[in-house]
Design a protein around this motif. Structure first.
Motif, PDB file in Angstrom:
ATOM      1  N   GLN B 105     -85.722 -56.016 -59.478  1.00  0.00           N
ATOM      2  CA  GLN B 105     -86.787 -56.957 -59.831  1.00  0.00           C
ATOM      3  C   GLN B 105     -86.806 -57.199 -61.346  1.00  0.00           C
ATOM      4  N   GLU B 109     -86.698 -60.407 -64.159  1.00  0.00           N
ATOM      5  CA  GLU B 109     -87.756 -60.620 -65.155  1.00  0.00           C
ATOM      6  C   GLU B 109     -87.193 -60.700 -66.580  1.00  0.00           C
ATOM      7  N   THR B 207     -90.954 -67.908 -54.465  1.00  0.00           N
ATOM      8  CA  THR B 207     -89.823 -67.258 -55.131  1.00  0.00           C
ATOM      9  C   THR B 207     -89.798 -65.779 -54.776  1.00  0.00           C
ATOM     10  N   GLU B 208     -90.966 -65.140 -54.792  1.00  0.00           N
ATOM     11  CA  GLU B 208     -91.045 -63.716 -54.435  1.00  0.00           C
ATOM     12  C   GLU B 208     -90.547 -63.487 -53.012  1.00  0.00           C
ATOM     13  N   GLN B 211     -86.909 -63.584 -52.867  1.00  0.00           N
ATOM     14  CA  GLN B 211     -86.338 -62.328 -53.371  1.00  0.00           C
ATOM     15  C   GLN B 211     -86.315 -61.267 -52.267  1.00  0.00           C
ATOM     16  N   THR B 212     -87.334 -61.274 -51.433  1.00  0.00           N
ATOM     17  CA  THR B 212     -87.361 -60.353 -50.290  1.00  0.00           C
ATOM     18  C   THR B 212     -86.198 -60.652 -49.344  1.00  0.00           C
ATOM     19  N   SER B 301     -90.217 -55.551 -51.191  1.00  0.00           N
ATOM     20  CA  SER B 301     -91.594 -56.052 -51.163  1.00  0.00           C
ATOM     21  C   SER B 301     -92.357 -55.295 -52.257  1.00  0.00           C
ATOM     22  N   ARG B 303     -94.348 -57.108 -54.409  1.00  0.00           N
ATOM     23  CA  ARG B 303     -94.592 -58.102 -55.452  1.00  0.00           C
ATOM     24  C   ARG B 303     -96.024 -58.614 -55.349  1.00  0.00           C
ATOM     25  N   GLU B 305     -97.623 -61.261 -54.367  1.00  0.00           N
ATOM     26  CA  GLU B 305     -98.193 -61.823 -53.135  1.00  0.00           C
ATOM     27  C   GLU B 305     -98.385 -60.748 -52.059  1.00  0.00           C
ATOM     28  N   ILE B 334     -95.583 -56.930 -62.661  1.00  0.00           N
ATOM     29  CA  ILE B 334     -96.361 -57.215 -61.450  1.00  0.00           C
ATOM     30  C   ILE B 334     -97.623 -56.360 -61.412  1.00  0.00           C
TER      31      ILE B 334
END
Lengths: 169, 418
Positions: B105, B109, B207-208, B211-212, B301, B303, B305, B334
């Protein structure tokens, strides 16, 4: 440099698709450092007498997507310690494949292998002919040829030997 | 015939006009990334010196190391490993990211998810950089090649294209989409290939969420996953990019090994039952199974959201007595955002144990289970022994399901809470 053919008995057939190789030693034993102790733990769930039956040069046979999951190195270290010379499977999971090729441990992808062999048959993996032969019962199947890099890595005995050679590119 | 995004990226880094699936090339990674782990980085650092006589990497800006496992250290030996890592990075002038969060992650960033770039790591979950149009592959011990040579040997992978269509229902998330992909296509469907995710339904996935999906690609057999970048993801990635690279996209007439269309309209929340990531099932068939612990976190996961939906479910409620809920944001960035939004205080008030970013809950170094226990988890994997005893069980699910299960103490459907 020639890559020597594998010629040996089928010491075990893992018929489970997506087989998680960690089960060979059992997850609780995966951190054992002592190779004798690790080898003693190997195959206990499948054939407790495995280590008494196996001979140097024997080969393992697997089903499709062999090595799926998060494979670790100890199971096949244990198998090599017991004399296993390579694995022939219907197909392999990429992570497992890369890991073991980099250890210099031969792997041959041969669709249909489960239908060609029975346990303890003698088989031959012919790299140049890209073929697996059943020497006990007759019959053969084509295998997928190794990539140049994978073959070079096996010839060099693994990743470090391979990287010590001059680069082609 | 046109080219896939993966072929275009590998052509550039191999100094070729074009490459096609099946070609063997020597490719120069734009970035070489690793996290420190015993038997991996410490061995690579030693082998570089002892076996190859390399005292310093020639091009340090191409390398990055993350300290995200064994954080915080629990034994002197763990801290010794971190010292080896810190010393090596300092001596080599290589960037070190410590305690910033889970490296896969944080890599995005801090600017390693450069659209069009080729990245290698030993860990396969680096594939999540594919969200930004980066080709990122876990090559296991072959990573040593990237430390001792400029180029790595790569067989150009074919690509499987998956077009997502339809409308996602309430309570269904990216996590469910990925596990549904495994169920629909099979755990070997993308073996040795690139999973390219597209189609109109990805507009509904953040986007998150992407990424998952890309981060879990290895469980389809894929060597990585990639998404052709859109404006929003380009803006995120290029604003942070460590290198100036021209982004590329798959051609409309690119040659794929297979093209699948998957309609998400009727998709329900999924649970992946032990002991393999191949076991995707409808959550509704597993409601009511007694659960001891819940883990919301990991590089897959954890993130914003995920934390947000868990906080919404747990707001004004309490974690069931005896249930242990661990919430571990994926990165410091995050965690700070979740703090500012009030999610962390909501979760703490509900009885969750909120911890700083670390990989350690995902592989059972922390939050360890004993024999007979069961977890719901947003971690990456549910194989035996992944979170402690080989006789414990892990049910993988989305973050909302973890939160609802924490309330009830048994596997629960999150939808009535939303």
């Amino acid at each position: 440099m020639a890559l020597e053919n594998l010629k040996g008995r089928v010491a075990f057939i893992f018929e489970e698709v997506d087989f998680d190789v960690d089960q060979i030693v059992g997850v609780k034993n995966i951190k054992i450092q002592d190779i004798d102790e690790l080898a003693a733990a190997a195959m206990q769930a499948y054939d407790p007498a495995f280590r008494d039956k196996v001979r140097p040069g024997d080969i393992l046979v697997g089903a499709g997507n062999f090595g799926y999951g998060h494979p670790h190195y100890p199971p096949m270290k244990a198998m090599r310690h017991l004399g296993i010379a390579g694995v022939v499977a219907e197909s392999f999971s990429p992570g497992y494949w890369r890991g073991e090729i980099s250890m210099g441990f031969p792997q041959a992808s041969c669709p249909g292998i489960l239908g060609l062999v029975e346990r303890w048959d003698e088989i031959e993996v012919d790299w140049d002919a890209a073929e697996v032969r059943n020497l006990t019962r007759g019959g053969s199947l084509p295998m997928e040829p190794l990539s140049f890099a994978d073959r070079s890595m096996l010839e060099a005995g693994g990743l470090v030997g391979y990287l010590k050679r001059p680069t082609a590119a | 015939m046109g080219y896939t995004i993966a072929e275009k990226i590998l052509a550039r880094v191999s100094n070729k006009d074009a490459v096609k699936a099946g070609d063997e090339v020597m490719a120069k990674p734009d970035f070489v990334i690793a996290y420190d782990f015993p038997g991996y980085t410490d061995v690579i650092f030693r082998q570089m010196k002892e076996d190859f006589g390399i005292d310093k990497v020639p091009d340090p800006d191409r390398y990055a190391i993350f300290i995200d496992h064994m954080v915080p250290a629990a034994t002197p030996k763990e801290e010794e490993l971190h010292i080896i890592t810190r010393d090596w990075c300092r001596e080599n002038g290589v960037a070190l990211y410590e305690r910033r969060g889970i490296g896969h992650q944080v890599a995005a960033e801090v600017g390693y998810a450069v659209p069009g770039a080729f990245v290698v790591h030993f860990d396969g979950h680096i594939s999540q950089l594919g969200t930004f149009g980066t080709l990122a592959m876990g090559i296991r011990r072959n990573l040593l090649e990237a430390f001792v040579r400029e180029r790595v040997s790569i067989k150009v992978p074919a690509t499987v294209r998956v077009n997502l269509t339809g409308t996602l229902q309430k309570g269904v998330y990216a996590r469910d989409v990925f596990h549904h992909l495994v169920r629909t296509l099979g755990p070997a469907s993308c073996r040795f290939q690139v999973l390219e995710v597209g189609g109109p339904a990805i507009e509904q996935i953040s986007t998150e969420g992407l990424q998952t999906i890309t981060g879990l690609a290895m469980f389809t057999g894929a060597v990585t996953a990639i998404v052709n970048p859109d404006k929003a993801r380009l803006e995120y990635a290029q604003a942070r990019a460590k290198k100036d690279i021209e982004p590329v996209w798959s051609d409309d007439d690119a040659e794929y090994a297979a093209v699948h269309e998957i309609d998400l309209t009727d998709l329900e929340p999924i649970v992946v039952i032990p002991p393999t990531p191949a076991n995707s099932r409808n959550l509704s068939d597993y409601i009511g199974i007694e659960i001891n612990t819940g883990y919301l976190g990991s590089c897959a996961s954890g993130r914003l959201e995920d934390i947000k939906v868990a906080a919404e479910i747990l707001k004004g409620r309490q974690v069931a007595p005896g249930f242990q809920l661990n919430v571990v944001p994926t990165s410091q960035e995050i965690m700070a955002a979740a703090g500012r939004a009030g999610y962390l205080s909501t979760l703490a008030e509900a009885g969750a144990f909120v911890s700083s970013p670390s990989c350690d809950y995902c592989f059972g170094r922390m939050g360890t289970m004993t024999a007979g226990q069961r977890a719901v988890s947003t971690g990456t994997l549910n194989v035996r022994g992944r979170m402690g005893s080989p006789d414990s069980e892990i049910y993988l699910c989305n973050a909302a399901t973890v939160a609802a299960t924490a309330v009830e103490g048994k596997i629960a459907d999150p939808r009535p809470y939303l």
